[in-house]
Design a protein around this motif. Structure first.
Motif, PDB file in Angstrom:
ATOM      1  N   SER A 122     -36.224  -0.681  -0.331  1.00  0.00           N
ATOM      2  CA  SER A 122     -35.630  -0.439  -1.879  1.00  0.00           C
ATOM      3  C   SER A 122     -36.899  -0.190  -2.629  1.00  0.00           C
ATOM      4  N   PHE A 123     -37.699  -1.348  -2.607  1.00  0.00           N
ATOM      5  CA  PHE A 123     -39.032  -1.682  -3.411  1.00  0.00           C
ATOM      6  C   PHE A 123     -39.816  -0.429  -3.389  1.00  0.00           C
ATOM      7  N   ILE A 124     -39.971   0.126  -2.162  1.00  0.00           N
ATOM      8  CA  ILE A 124     -40.775   1.186  -2.107  1.00  0.00           C
ATOM      9  C   ILE A 124     -40.276   2.538  -2.784  1.00  0.00           C
ATOM     10  N   LYS A 125     -39.029   2.594  -2.624  1.00  0.00           N
ATOM     11  CA  LYS A 125     -38.223   3.724  -3.369  1.00  0.00           C
ATOM     12  C   LYS A 125     -38.495   3.532  -4.905  1.00  0.00           C
ATOM     13  N   ILE A 126     -38.286   2.342  -5.351  1.00  0.00           N
ATOM     14  CA  ILE A 126     -38.456   1.968  -6.893  1.00  0.00           C
ATOM     15  C   ILE A 126     -39.838   2.287  -7.380  1.00  0.00           C
ATOM     16  N   GLY A 186     -40.256   5.041  -9.995  1.00  0.00           N
ATOM     17  CA  GLY A 186     -40.515   4.387 -11.557  1.00  0.00           C
ATOM     18  C   GLY A 186     -39.312   4.242 -12.102  1.00  0.00           C
ATOM     19  N   SER A 187     -38.234   4.198 -11.467  1.00  0.00           N
ATOM     20  CA  SER A 187     -36.829   3.954 -12.232  1.00  0.00           C
ATOM     21  C   SER A 187     -35.865   3.332 -11.227  1.00  0.00           C
ATOM     22  N   LEU A 188     -35.082   2.252 -11.587  1.00  0.00           N
ATOM     23  CA  LEU A 188     -33.990   1.747 -10.871  1.00  0.00           C
ATOM     24  C   LEU A 188     -32.972   2.869 -10.537  1.00  0.00           C
ATOM     25  N   SER A 189     -32.682   3.403 -11.531  1.00  0.00           N
ATOM     26  CA  SER A 189     -31.320   4.367 -11.189  1.00  0.00           C
ATOM     27  C   SER A 189     -31.796   5.481 -10.413  1.00  0.00           C
ATOM     28  N   GLU A 190     -33.160   6.222 -10.552  1.00  0.00           N
ATOM     29  CA  GLU A 190     -33.322   7.312  -9.651  1.00  0.00           C
ATOM     30  C   GLU A 190     -33.562   6.476  -8.074  1.00  0.00           C
ATOM     31  N   ALA A 191     -34.271   5.509  -7.998  1.00  0.00           N
ATOM     32  CA  ALA A 191     -34.344   4.748  -6.666  1.00  0.00           C
ATOM     33  C   ALA A 191     -32.892   4.707  -6.108  1.00  0.00           C
ATOM     34  N   ALA A 192     -32.214   4.182  -6.773  1.00  0.00           N
ATOM     35  CA  ALA A 192     -30.593   3.950  -6.432  1.00  0.00           C
ATOM     36  C   ALA A 192     -29.939   5.468  -5.847  1.00  0.00           C
ATOM     37  N   ARG A 193     -30.194   6.314  -6.557  1.00  0.00           N
ATOM     38  CA  ARG A 193     -29.674   7.751  -6.268  1.00  0.00           C
ATOM     39  C   ARG A 193     -30.319   8.271  -4.775  1.00  0.00           C
ATOM     40  N   ARG A 194     -31.640   7.816  -4.773  1.00  0.00           N
ATOM     41  CA  ARG A 194     -32.418   8.351  -3.449  1.00  0.00           C
ATOM     42  C   ARG A 194     -31.945   7.466  -2.232  1.00  0.00           C
ATOM     43  N   LEU A 195     -31.522   6.102  -2.546  1.00  0.00           N
ATOM     44  CA  LEU A 195     -31.033   5.374  -1.442  1.00  0.00           C
ATOM     45  C   LEU A 195     -29.491   5.352  -1.184  1.00  0.00           C
ATOM     46  N   GLY A 196     -28.970   6.081  -1.933  1.00  0.00           N
ATOM     47  CA  GLY A 196     -27.493   6.228  -1.943  1.00  0.00           C
ATOM     48  C   GLY A 196     -26.721   4.953  -2.401  1.00  0.00           C
ATOM     49  N   LEU A 197     -27.446   4.151  -3.198  1.00  0.00           N
ATOM     50  CA  LEU A 197     -26.470   2.794  -3.436  1.00  0.00           C
ATOM     51  C   LEU A 197     -26.474   2.741  -5.043  1.00  0.00           C
ATOM     52  N   SER A 198     -25.607   1.761  -5.182  1.00  0.00           N
ATOM     53  CA  SER A 198     -25.255   1.614  -6.585  1.00  0.00           C
ATOM     54  C   SER A 198     -26.558   1.028  -7.379  1.00  0.00           C
ATOM     55  N   LEU A 199     -26.615   1.179  -8.642  1.00  0.00           N
ATOM     56  CA  LEU A 199     -27.764   0.560  -9.631  1.00  0.00           C
ATOM     57  C   LEU A 199     -27.762  -1.110  -9.329  1.00  0.00           C
ATOM     58  N   ALA A 200     -26.645  -1.600  -9.395  1.00  0.00           N
ATOM     59  CA  ALA A 200     -26.360  -3.114  -9.226  1.00  0.00           C
ATOM     60  C   ALA A 200     -27.180  -3.435  -8.135  1.00  0.00           C
ATOM     61  N   ALA A 201     -26.613  -2.780  -6.692  1.00  0.00           N
ATOM     62  CA  ALA A 201     -27.104  -3.375  -5.356  1.00  0.00           C
ATOM     63  C   ALA A 201     -28.771  -3.075  -5.284  1.00  0.00           C
ATOM     64  N   THR A 202     -29.005  -1.961  -5.801  1.00  0.00           N
ATOM     65  CA  THR A 202     -30.594  -1.696  -5.868  1.00  0.00           C
ATOM     66  C   THR A 202     -31.189  -3.034  -6.796  1.00  0.00           C
TER      67      THR A 202
END
Length: 312
Positions: free
Chosen positions: A10-14, A18-34
């Protein structure tokens, strides 16, 4: 609680997005979970990895170091997985083969050389041995042998059947006469190979014939040399004596007697058989040996009328 791998991923994707919301989308997770995974990682490490503001997200000095090293570790893991997965579909790497001396030198060596030419990503390492040991302990991928052990826990694939013939030298036949029936063996000297011909001699014994075992050995090549020297009648693998028969150094006798064939088998650990290098090599050897078996029988003229007595 996510495992360490999930936190790091998750940290690598963040860091990459450069964005929590974009990382969440790539991971298939909610923003809160990320966001929770990032907080748990920072808490476990005891340092802040990112700087957050209303517009963007940047790495701290510690975050940059962690991203570089953790990113490389994940890349190495991906490469390792890809290499192992390719092993199931692409023949590559070192292939360790062990076989008996006579089989390895006369039959398998040229076949394995041909296999290596067809599979340039495979390095063939061949060892010969008087007796085959435990390939799990010795680290070999494949063992090729005649008459496999009955209690082997390894996976066995029958590559080909190697016919047996009864033969003697022309000098012996000129001196003692040619045996034509099984009963004739009671009046002849015989050479027995004790390590791999018990079944063939046992079939003859069960027919009520007790040949005189003049010479015994556990070495097939010694038995061949004795036969060439005129010491007696011998049962031999057709592959072992095909050249001698063609050259007239040995002569097949009792052609109508059919003896049990000597199977040539490949032994390997079950899971190893799923790798492309083992699977493709075993299949290649099976094709080559079966083709050579047919050619050897044809060239040696081993066709015969209906057998006088068939052993199976």
């Amino acid at each position: 609680m996510p495992d360490r791998f999930s936190e790091i991923l998750s940290f690598i994707k963040i860091a990459e997005s450069g964005s929590l919301s974009e990382a969440a989308r790539r991971l298939g997770l909610s923003l809160a979970a990320t966001s929770r995974r990032l907080s748990q990682l920072e808490t476990r490490l005891g340092v802040a990895l990112v700087r957050r503001n209303s517009r963007n997200l940047t790495l701290t000095e510690e975050g940059a170091v962690f991203y570089e090293r953790a990113g490389q570790a994940l890349a190495d893991m991906d490469h390792a997985e890809s290499a192992v997965m390719r092993a199931a579909t692409e023949a590559a790497g070192v292939l360790r083969v062990v076989t008996t001396v006579s089989v390895g030198r006369s039959r398998l060596a040229p076949m394995l050389q041909h296999y290596a030419m067809l599979h340039p990503e495979v390095t063939i390492h061949v060892e010969t041995a008087a007796q085959l040991g435990n390939i799990v302990e010795t680290g070999h991928d494949i063992a090729i042998c005649f008459d496999p052990p009955a209690d082997s826990a390894l996976t066995m694939k029958r590559l080909a059947d190697n016919p047996r013939v009864i033969c003697a030298s022309p000098a012996y036949i000129a001196r003692r006469g040619e045996p034509r029936r099984i009963m004739d063996l009671t009046m002849h000297d015989t050479i027995a190979v004790e390590s791999g011909q018990q079944d063939a001699w046992r079939m003859i014994d069960l027919a009520g014939v007790r040949p005189r075992r003049t010479l015994r050995t556990n070495d097939g090549e010694v038995a061949r040399l004795w036969a060439l020297d005129g010491a007696g009648v011998v049962i031999k693998s057709l592959w072992d004596v095909a050249e001698d028969l063609r050259a007239g150094r040995l002569q097949q006798v009792m052609k109508t007697i059919v003896l049990p064939s000597s199977p040539i088998v490949a032994l390997y650990v079950a899971r190893q058989g799923e790798t492309a290098k083992v699977r493709s090599c075993v299949d290649f050897l099976a094709r080559c040996l079966r083709q050579e078996r047919g050619e050897t029988i044809a060239v040696s003229g081993q066709t015969s009328p209906a057998p006088q007595r068939a052993f199976s």
